[in-house]
Design an enzyme around this catalytic site. Structure first.
Site, PDB file in Angstrom:
ATOM      1  N   ASP A  98     -37.824 -18.790  41.682  1.00 34.84           N
ATOM      2  CA  ASP A  98     -38.358 -19.952  40.973  1.00 34.84           C
ATOM      3  C   ASP A  98     -37.378 -21.114  41.009  1.00 34.84           C
ATOM      4  O   ASP A  98     -37.752 -22.251  41.270  1.00 34.84           O
ATOM      5  CB  ASP A  98     -38.736 -19.592  39.521  1.00 34.84           C
ATOM      6  CG  ASP A  98     -37.640 -18.836  38.764  1.00 34.84           C
ATOM      7  OD1 ASP A  98     -36.539 -18.611  39.334  1.00 34.84           O
ATOM      8  OD2 ASP A  98     -37.884 -18.458  37.606  1.00 34.84           O
ATOM      9  N   GLU A 101     -29.865 -22.371  40.380  1.00 31.14           N
ATOM     10  CA  GLU A 101     -28.947 -23.098  39.502  1.00 31.14           C
ATOM     11  C   GLU A 101     -27.515 -22.881  39.989  1.00 31.14           C
ATOM     12  O   GLU A 101     -27.024 -23.648  40.800  1.00 31.14           O
ATOM     13  CB  GLU A 101     -29.140 -22.664  38.048  1.00 31.14           C
ATOM     14  CG  GLU A 101     -28.359 -23.565  37.114  1.00 31.14           C
ATOM     15  CD  GLU A 101     -28.514 -23.182  35.652  1.00 31.14           C
ATOM     16  OE1 GLU A 101     -29.244 -22.243  35.325  1.00 31.14           O
ATOM     17  OE2 GLU A 101     -27.863 -23.838  34.835  1.00 31.14           O
ATOM     18  N   LYS A 130     -31.677 -27.160  40.791  1.00 26.85           N
ATOM     19  CA  LYS A 130     -31.109 -27.975  39.707  1.00 26.85           C
ATOM     20  C   LYS A 130     -29.908 -28.747  40.200  1.00 26.85           C
ATOM     21  O   LYS A 130     -29.061 -28.188  40.902  1.00 26.85           O
ATOM     22  CB  LYS A 130     -30.630 -27.046  38.585  1.00 26.85           C
ATOM     23  CG  LYS A 130     -31.495 -27.079  37.367  1.00 26.85           C
ATOM     24  CD  LYS A 130     -30.865 -26.312  36.222  1.00 26.85           C
ATOM     25  CE  LYS A 130     -31.950 -25.594  35.457  1.00 26.85           C
ATOM     26  NZ  LYS A 130     -31.444 -24.908  34.270  1.00 26.85           N
ATOM     27  N   ARG A 164     -44.385 -18.794  30.609  1.00 24.96           N
ATOM     28  CA  ARG A 164     -44.611 -18.656  32.055  1.00 24.96           C
ATOM     29  C   ARG A 164     -46.008 -19.137  32.439  1.00 24.96           C
ATOM     30  O   ARG A 164     -46.251 -19.528  33.573  1.00 24.96           O
ATOM     31  CB  ARG A 164     -44.474 -17.186  32.479  1.00 24.96           C
ATOM     32  CG  ARG A 164     -43.062 -16.623  32.355  1.00 24.96           C
ATOM     33  CD  ARG A 164     -42.943 -15.343  33.176  1.00 24.96           C
ATOM     34  NE  ARG A 164     -41.775 -14.544  32.812  1.00 24.96           N
ATOM     35  CZ  ARG A 164     -40.570 -14.695  33.352  1.00 24.96           C
ATOM     36  NH1 ARG A 164     -40.358 -15.631  34.250  1.00 24.96           N
ATOM     37  NH2 ARG A 164     -39.586 -13.907  32.985  1.00 24.96           N
TER      38      ARG A 164
HETATM   39  P1  IMP Z   1     -28.699 -18.861  39.190  1.00 31.86           P
HETATM   40  O1  IMP Z   1     -28.425 -17.435  39.470  1.00 31.86           O
HETATM   41  O2  IMP Z   1     -27.693 -19.500  38.279  1.00 31.86           O
HETATM   42  O3  IMP Z   1     -28.935 -19.693  40.429  1.00 31.86           O
HETATM   43  O4  IMP Z   1     -30.009 -18.947  38.295  1.00 31.86           O
HETATM   44  C1  IMP Z   1     -31.236 -18.632  38.830  1.00 31.86           C
HETATM   45  C2  IMP Z   1     -32.041 -17.750  37.889  1.00 31.86           C
HETATM   46  O5  IMP Z   1     -31.866 -18.154  36.526  1.00 31.86           O
HETATM   47  C3  IMP Z   1     -33.497 -17.926  38.212  1.00 31.86           C
HETATM   48  O6  IMP Z   1     -33.962 -16.764  38.860  1.00 31.86           O
HETATM   49  C4  IMP Z   1     -34.165 -18.114  36.888  1.00 31.86           C
HETATM   50  O7  IMP Z   1     -34.776 -16.907  36.515  1.00 31.86           O
HETATM   51  C5  IMP Z   1     -33.088 -18.437  35.898  1.00 31.86           C
HETATM   52  N1  IMP Z   1     -33.090 -19.879  35.498  1.00 31.86           N
HETATM   53  C6  IMP Z   1     -32.205 -20.821  35.871  1.00 31.86           C
HETATM   54  N2  IMP Z   1     -32.492 -22.015  35.327  1.00 31.86           N
HETATM   55  C7  IMP Z   1     -33.611 -21.826  34.601  1.00 31.86           C
HETATM   56  C8  IMP Z   1     -34.443 -22.709  33.806  1.00 31.86           C
HETATM   57  O8  IMP Z   1     -34.212 -23.925  33.668  1.00 31.86           O
HETATM   58  N3  IMP Z   1     -35.521 -22.126  33.215  1.00 31.86           N
HETATM   59  C9  IMP Z   1     -35.835 -20.807  33.343  1.00 31.86           C
HETATM   60  N4  IMP Z   1     -35.104 -19.961  34.084  1.00 31.86           N
HETATM   61  C10 IMP Z   1     -34.003 -20.466  34.707  1.00 31.86           C
HETATM   62 MG    MG Z   2     -36.041 -15.860  35.321  1.00 32.31          MG
END
Ligand code: IMP
Ligand code: MG
Length: 182
Positions: A98, A101, A130, A164
């Site tokens: 989805d 970040e 993001k 969701r």
């Molecule tokens: P990362 O591992 O930091 O890149 O974060 C990615 C995961 O964190 C995604 O699979 C999302 O499930 C969750 N996530 C990151 N930002 C958000 C947000 O703004 N809303 C909801 N879920 C998020």
């Molecule tokens: Mg998630």
């Protein structure tokens, strides 16, 4: 649920035409190749369903259950709820999530596929990317939209498993964030 919304960022009518373009790009770049989409659950479920129906190549998909988030922040470590990766059989894997970040999620899963599967290639595709101050640990090979560094829900994205089902991507107001704090 509607009173919890602060600001709507993207509606279905913004998202779907962009997915047409994204799918066309995937159709062109994977033409003649055996493609396997691997969706990271639960967040990418709705994105997967809409993207999948726009891919015109022979394609199959598998799901992998992972989580790293608690409330509105990343815990920094990724948990795999499935013990094994799906069988790849030399296909080209496209990981679907989805949102990107910090990149910990996609980087960790990509490395697992590179190490433990016979994938011909492993690439990544996210609905949202993001804008964060530090460079993410992994980049997305494909992304639909870039958003500011704020917590969003809807169209598959959750806040503690809620929201969701919203048909758009939005930020939540403080009251909603406090009400459902983990
Ligand atoms: P990362 O591992 O930091 O890149 O974060 C990615 C995961 O964190 C995604 O699979 C999302 O499930 C969750 N996530 C990151 N930002 C958000 C947000 O703004 N809303 C909801 N879920 C998020
Ligand atoms: Mg998630």
């Amino acid at each position: 649920m509607w009173e919890d919304i602060e600001k709507i960022l993207l509606r279905e009518e913004d998202i779907l035409p962009r997915l047409d373009t994204l799918a066309r790009q995937i159709n062109t770049e994977y033409d003649g190749k055996e493609l396997l989409l691997v969706a990271l659950l639960n967040g990418s479920l709705i994105f997967l369903a809409d993207l999948l129906r726009r891919i015109s190549l022979p394609v199959s998909f598998e799901c992998l259950r992972v989580s790293s988030y608690s409330g509105t922040t990343s815990t920094g470590t990724l948990q795999f709820q499935d013990l094994e990766l799906p069988a790849v059989n030399k296909r080209h894997v496209l990981l679907i999530d989805d949102i990107l970040e910090t990149g910990v999620t996609l980087d960790t899963v990509r490395k697992q596929f590179e190490k433990k599967s016979d994938a011909s290639s492993v690439r990544t595709c996210v609905l949202l990317k993001k804008r964060i101050p530090l460079a993410p640990q992994a980049e997305a090979d494909y992304f639909a939209f870039e958003i500011e560094n704020e917590f969003v829900v809807g169209y598959g994205l959750d806040y503690n498993e809620r929201y969701r089902n919203l048909p758009f991507i939005a930020t939540l107001n403080q009251e909603a964030i406090s009400r459902w704090k983990p």
